[in-house]
Design a protein around this motif. Sequence first.
Motif, PDB file in Angstrom:
ATOM      1  N   TYR A 161     -45.623 -21.989  18.375  1.00  0.00           N
ATOM      2  CA  TYR A 161     -45.389 -21.642  16.968  1.00  0.00           C
ATOM      3  C   TYR A 161     -44.846 -20.222  16.884  1.00  0.00           C
ATOM      4  CZ  TYR A 161     -46.307 -20.446  12.089  1.00  0.00           C
ATOM      5  OH  TYR A 161     -46.180 -20.032  10.798  1.00  0.00           O
ATOM      6  N   VAL A 162     -43.863 -20.030  16.001  1.00  0.00           N
ATOM      7  CA  VAL A 162     -43.311 -18.704  15.762  1.00  0.00           C
ATOM      8  C   VAL A 162     -43.277 -18.458  14.259  1.00  0.00           C
ATOM      9  CG1 VAL A 162     -41.323 -17.182  16.057  1.00  0.00           C
ATOM     10  CG2 VAL A 162     -41.850 -18.866  17.816  1.00  0.00           C
ATOM     11  N   GLU A 163     -43.888 -17.369  13.826  1.00  0.00           N
ATOM     12  CA  GLU A 163     -43.825 -16.960  12.423  1.00  0.00           C
ATOM     13  C   GLU A 163     -42.816 -15.822  12.341  1.00  0.00           C
ATOM     14  OE1 GLU A 163     -46.636 -14.148  10.081  1.00  0.00           O
ATOM     15  OE2 GLU A 163     -47.472 -16.167   9.934  1.00  0.00           O
ATOM     16  N   LEU A 164     -41.782 -16.009  11.523  1.00  0.00           N
ATOM     17  CA  LEU A 164     -40.698 -15.037  11.419  1.00  0.00           C
ATOM     18  C   LEU A 164     -40.807 -14.238  10.121  1.00  0.00           C
ATOM     19  CD1 LEU A 164     -37.911 -17.474  12.629  1.00  0.00           C
ATOM     20  CD2 LEU A 164     -38.916 -15.593  13.920  1.00  0.00           C
ATOM     21  N   PRO A 165     -40.132 -13.084  10.059  1.00  0.00           N
ATOM     22  CA  PRO A 165     -40.177 -12.284   8.828  1.00  0.00           C
ATOM     23  C   PRO A 165     -39.389 -12.972   7.709  1.00  0.00           C
ATOM     24  CG  PRO A 165     -38.614 -11.335  10.381  1.00  0.00           C
ATOM     25  CD  PRO A 165     -39.307 -12.464  11.094  1.00  0.00           C
ATOM     26  N   GLU A 166     -39.622 -12.523   6.495  1.00  0.00           N
ATOM     27  CA  GLU A 166     -38.889 -13.033   5.330  1.00  0.00           C
ATOM     28  C   GLU A 166     -37.503 -12.404   5.284  1.00  0.00           C
ATOM     29  OE1 GLU A 166     -39.995 -15.258   2.907  1.00  0.00           O
ATOM     30  OE2 GLU A 166     -41.726 -15.551   4.223  1.00  0.00           O
ATOM     31  N   ILE A 167     -36.502 -13.211   4.951  1.00  0.00           N
ATOM     32  CA  ILE A 167     -35.158 -12.657   4.751  1.00  0.00           C
ATOM     33  C   ILE A 167     -35.211 -11.722   3.550  1.00  0.00           C
ATOM     34  CG2 ILE A 167     -32.793 -13.238   4.060  1.00  0.00           C
ATOM     35  CD1 ILE A 167     -33.009 -15.697   5.826  1.00  0.00           C
ATOM     36  N   ALA A 168     -34.523 -10.599   3.656  1.00  0.00           N
ATOM     37  CA  ALA A 168     -34.453  -9.529   2.650  1.00  0.00           C
ATOM     38  C   ALA A 168     -35.650  -8.582   2.706  1.00  0.00           C
ATOM     39  CB  ALA A 168     -34.267 -10.067   1.232  1.00  0.00           C
ATOM     40  N   ALA A 169     -36.601  -8.842   3.615  1.00  0.00           N
ATOM     41  CA  ALA A 169     -37.735  -7.919   3.764  1.00  0.00           C
ATOM     42  C   ALA A 169     -37.232  -6.609   4.360  1.00  0.00           C
ATOM     43  CB  ALA A 169     -38.787  -8.534   4.683  1.00  0.00           C
ATOM     44  N   HIS A 170     -37.776  -5.511   3.871  1.00  0.00           N
ATOM     45  CA  HIS A 170     -37.468  -4.200   4.443  1.00  0.00           C
ATOM     46  C   HIS A 170     -38.563  -3.878   5.452  1.00  0.00           C
ATOM     47  CE1 HIS A 170     -34.052  -3.000   1.946  1.00  0.00           C
ATOM     48  NE2 HIS A 170     -34.609  -3.806   1.047  1.00  0.00           N
ATOM     49  N   VAL A 171     -38.162  -3.525   6.659  1.00  0.00           N
ATOM     50  CA  VAL A 171     -39.117  -3.234   7.723  1.00  0.00           C
ATOM     51  C   VAL A 171     -38.892  -1.828   8.253  1.00  0.00           C
ATOM     52  CG1 VAL A 171     -39.354  -5.653   8.390  1.00  0.00           C
ATOM     53  CG2 VAL A 171     -37.635  -4.239   9.525  1.00  0.00           C
ATOM     54  N   SER A 172     -39.963  -1.247   8.758  1.00  0.00           N
ATOM     55  CA  SER A 172     -39.879   0.050   9.427  1.00  0.00           C
ATOM     56  C   SER A 172     -40.202  -0.155  10.893  1.00  0.00           C
ATOM     57  CB  SER A 172     -40.886   1.039   8.827  1.00  0.00           C
ATOM     58  OG  SER A 172     -40.546   1.313   7.489  1.00  0.00           O
TER      59      SER A 172
END
Length: 141
Positions: free
Chosen positions: A42-53
């Motif tokens: 299983y892979v949980e990916l970030p949300e599109i348009a999320a801002h990450v640091s």
Amino acid sequence: MNEKDMERYYTEEHEWVMPIGDDKVRLGITEYAAKELGDVVYVELPEIAAHVSAGDEIGTIESTKSASVIFSPVSGKVVLVNEELEDAPELVNEGPLNEGWMSEVLLSDSSELADLLTQEEYDNLVGKLEEDDEEAENEEE
């Protein structure tokens, strides 16, 4: 130039970053990380348009052995995720540097790449880890 020839940068946590043009990078985990995890289920990916640091948790990978957090090596905006991993998480094991990539990020500060490890520095890190693993195995015998 194919993807295998493109320059990658690495973190000590075994993530990789590959510039793909116009301040955009592709992210994933390294072959070493994929091997250590075992079979990814299983892979949980970030949300599109999320801002990450840089250093932010952006997802998780679960395998038959354990679960691991994926950290963003860079700061920016997530512009694409590898949706194929939802139905085929084993792609991470089959090709962690290619079809097993996780996401693409539009960099907010491309100078952060200079803070990451080069291929040579990462290879040295992995070499040391593998030596340590070998020593530990020999001590157990």
